[in-house]
Design a protein around this motif. Sequence first.
Motif, short mmCIF file in Angstrom:
data_model
loop_
_atom_site.label_atom_id
_atom_site.label_comp_id
_atom_site.label_asym_id
_atom_site.label_seq_id
_atom_site.Cartn_x
_atom_site.Cartn_y
_atom_site.Cartn_z
N ASN A 63 -3.90 -4.79 -14.20
CA ASN A 63 -4.93 -3.77 -14.41
C ASN A 63 -4.75 -3.20 -15.82
O ASN A 63 -3.74 -2.55 -16.11
N LEU A 64 -5.69 -3.47 -16.69
CA LEU A 64 -5.56 -3.10 -18.10
C LEU A 64 -5.39 -1.60 -18.28
O LEU A 64 -4.53 -1.15 -19.05
N GLN A 65 -6.17 -0.81 -17.58
CA GLN A 65 -6.09 0.64 -17.75
C GLN A 65 -4.78 1.19 -17.21
O GLN A 65 -4.11 2.01 -17.86
N GLU A 66 -4.39 0.73 -16.03
CA GLU A 66 -3.15 1.24 -15.45
C GLU A 66 -1.93 0.80 -16.25
O GLU A 66 -1.00 1.59 -16.45
N SER A 67 -1.92 -0.44 -16.72
CA SER A 67 -0.78 -0.90 -17.52
C SER A 67 -0.69 -0.13 -18.83
O SER A 67 0.41 0.14 -19.34
N ALA A 68 -1.85 0.25 -19.38
CA ALA A 68 -1.84 1.05 -20.61
C ALA A 68 -1.21 2.42 -20.36
O ALA A 68 -0.46 2.93 -21.20
N MET A 69 -1.50 3.01 -19.20
CA MET A 69 -0.91 4.31 -18.88
C MET A 69 0.60 4.19 -18.63
O MET A 69 1.36 5.11 -18.96
N VAL A 70 1.03 3.07 -18.06
CA VAL A 70 2.46 2.84 -17.91
C VAL A 70 3.11 2.85 -19.29
O VAL A 70 4.13 3.51 -19.52
N SER A 124 -1.89 13.57 -10.47
CA SER A 124 -1.46 12.28 -9.94
C SER A 124 -0.02 12.39 -9.46
O SER A 124 0.76 13.16 -10.02
N LYS A 125 0.32 11.62 -8.44
CA LYS A 125 1.65 11.72 -7.85
C LYS A 125 2.74 11.24 -8.80
O LYS A 125 3.84 11.80 -8.84
N TYR A 126 2.41 10.20 -9.56
CA TYR A 126 3.37 9.64 -10.52
C TYR A 126 2.76 9.69 -11.92
O TYR A 126 1.58 10.01 -12.09
N LEU A 127 3.53 9.34 -12.91
CA LEU A 127 3.11 9.56 -14.29
C LEU A 127 1.94 8.69 -14.72
O LEU A 127 1.04 9.15 -15.43
N ALA A 128 1.93 7.44 -14.31
CA ALA A 128 0.85 6.55 -14.74
C ALA A 128 -0.33 6.55 -13.77
O ALA A 128 -1.37 5.97 -14.06
N GLY A 129 -0.18 7.19 -12.63
CA GLY A 129 -1.23 7.22 -11.62
C GLY A 129 -0.62 7.49 -10.26
O GLY A 129 0.52 7.98 -10.16
N ASP A 130 -1.33 7.15 -9.20
CA ASP A 130 -0.82 7.39 -7.85
C ASP A 130 0.01 6.21 -7.36
O ASP A 130 -0.13 5.75 -6.23
N PHE A 131 0.89 5.73 -8.20
CA PHE A 131 1.74 4.59 -7.88
C PHE A 131 3.01 4.71 -8.74
O PHE A 131 2.96 5.16 -9.87
N VAL A 132 4.12 4.32 -8.15
CA VAL A 132 5.36 4.33 -8.93
C VAL A 132 5.36 3.14 -9.88
O VAL A 132 4.82 2.08 -9.57
N SER A 133 5.97 3.32 -11.03
CA SER A 133 5.98 2.27 -12.04
C SER A 133 7.17 2.47 -12.97
O SER A 133 7.95 3.42 -12.83
N LEU A 134 7.28 1.57 -13.93
CA LEU A 134 8.33 1.72 -14.94
C LEU A 134 8.21 3.06 -15.65
O LEU A 134 9.23 3.62 -16.08
N ALA A 135 7.01 3.59 -15.76
CA ALA A 135 6.83 4.89 -16.40
C ALA A 135 7.69 5.97 -15.75
O ALA A 135 8.21 6.86 -16.44
N ASP A 136 7.88 5.88 -14.45
CA ASP A 136 8.71 6.84 -13.73
C ASP A 136 10.18 6.44 -13.78
O ASP A 136 11.04 7.26 -14.09
#
Length: 242
Positions: free
Chosen positions: A108-115, A173-185
């Motif tokens: 997902n281009l937008q979500e990966s950019a936020m990560v 949002s629950k997590y930093l890049a969106g409502d999903f945990v990611s490397l950003a967190d």
Amino acid sequence: MNYINAHFVANTDSHNSLIKMAPMKLYGWAVSPWMARVLVCLEEAGAEYELVPMSRSGGDHRQPEHLARNPFGEIPVLEDGDLTLYQSRAIARHILRKYKPELLRSDNLQESAMVDVWVDVDAHQLEPIIRPVVFNVIIKPFTGSDCDQDLVDGSIEKLKKTLEVYEARLSSSKYLAGDFVSLADLTHFSFMRYFMATQYAEVVEAYPHVKAWWEALLARPSVKKVMAGMPPDFGFGSGNIP
């Protein structure tokens, strides 16, 4: 179990069971916040790896064999087959690309950019603020050096302003890049683990959404396992200094 000297095999899922190869080798000392960043990602990915212990006090990272792995003489270093990597965030991305790309939101281009945005926020905004606090409050007392209280106080004031940005983000949002945990967190765990062991943890806890996010991160099995090898005093109090 001795965390540093053990050979770890993280639980693997059906995706990872398809990948058959020699375990990766991770060089360094487990108390390092930079090592923690990589270890959490290895555990989240369910990857098979061997932790190769090194001694900072013994100068292992300055020896020729390690300088051949990393010419800057730093840790962590990851060996994955014939690929050798250093720099903790680069290593973390490699592990997740290979074993758990959903934590990068690569599809997902937008979500990966936020990560990417929040990984960089940690690198360039938060970590430079809390790192001197950790160094002055935790490490200096054990090394016979005086705490630079003016630097600590200035860092705390900067932190409060930075946490306002985090609070605003986490209120929507629950997590930093969106409502999903990611490397950003996950990338935030490394230095925050030690900062939250200082008397200044209450600064973070004053922001309810940031506090809830941090508590959710601490509840993850990967974080619990890695944190078990990170005494809040870096091992200085027990004399178990790597």
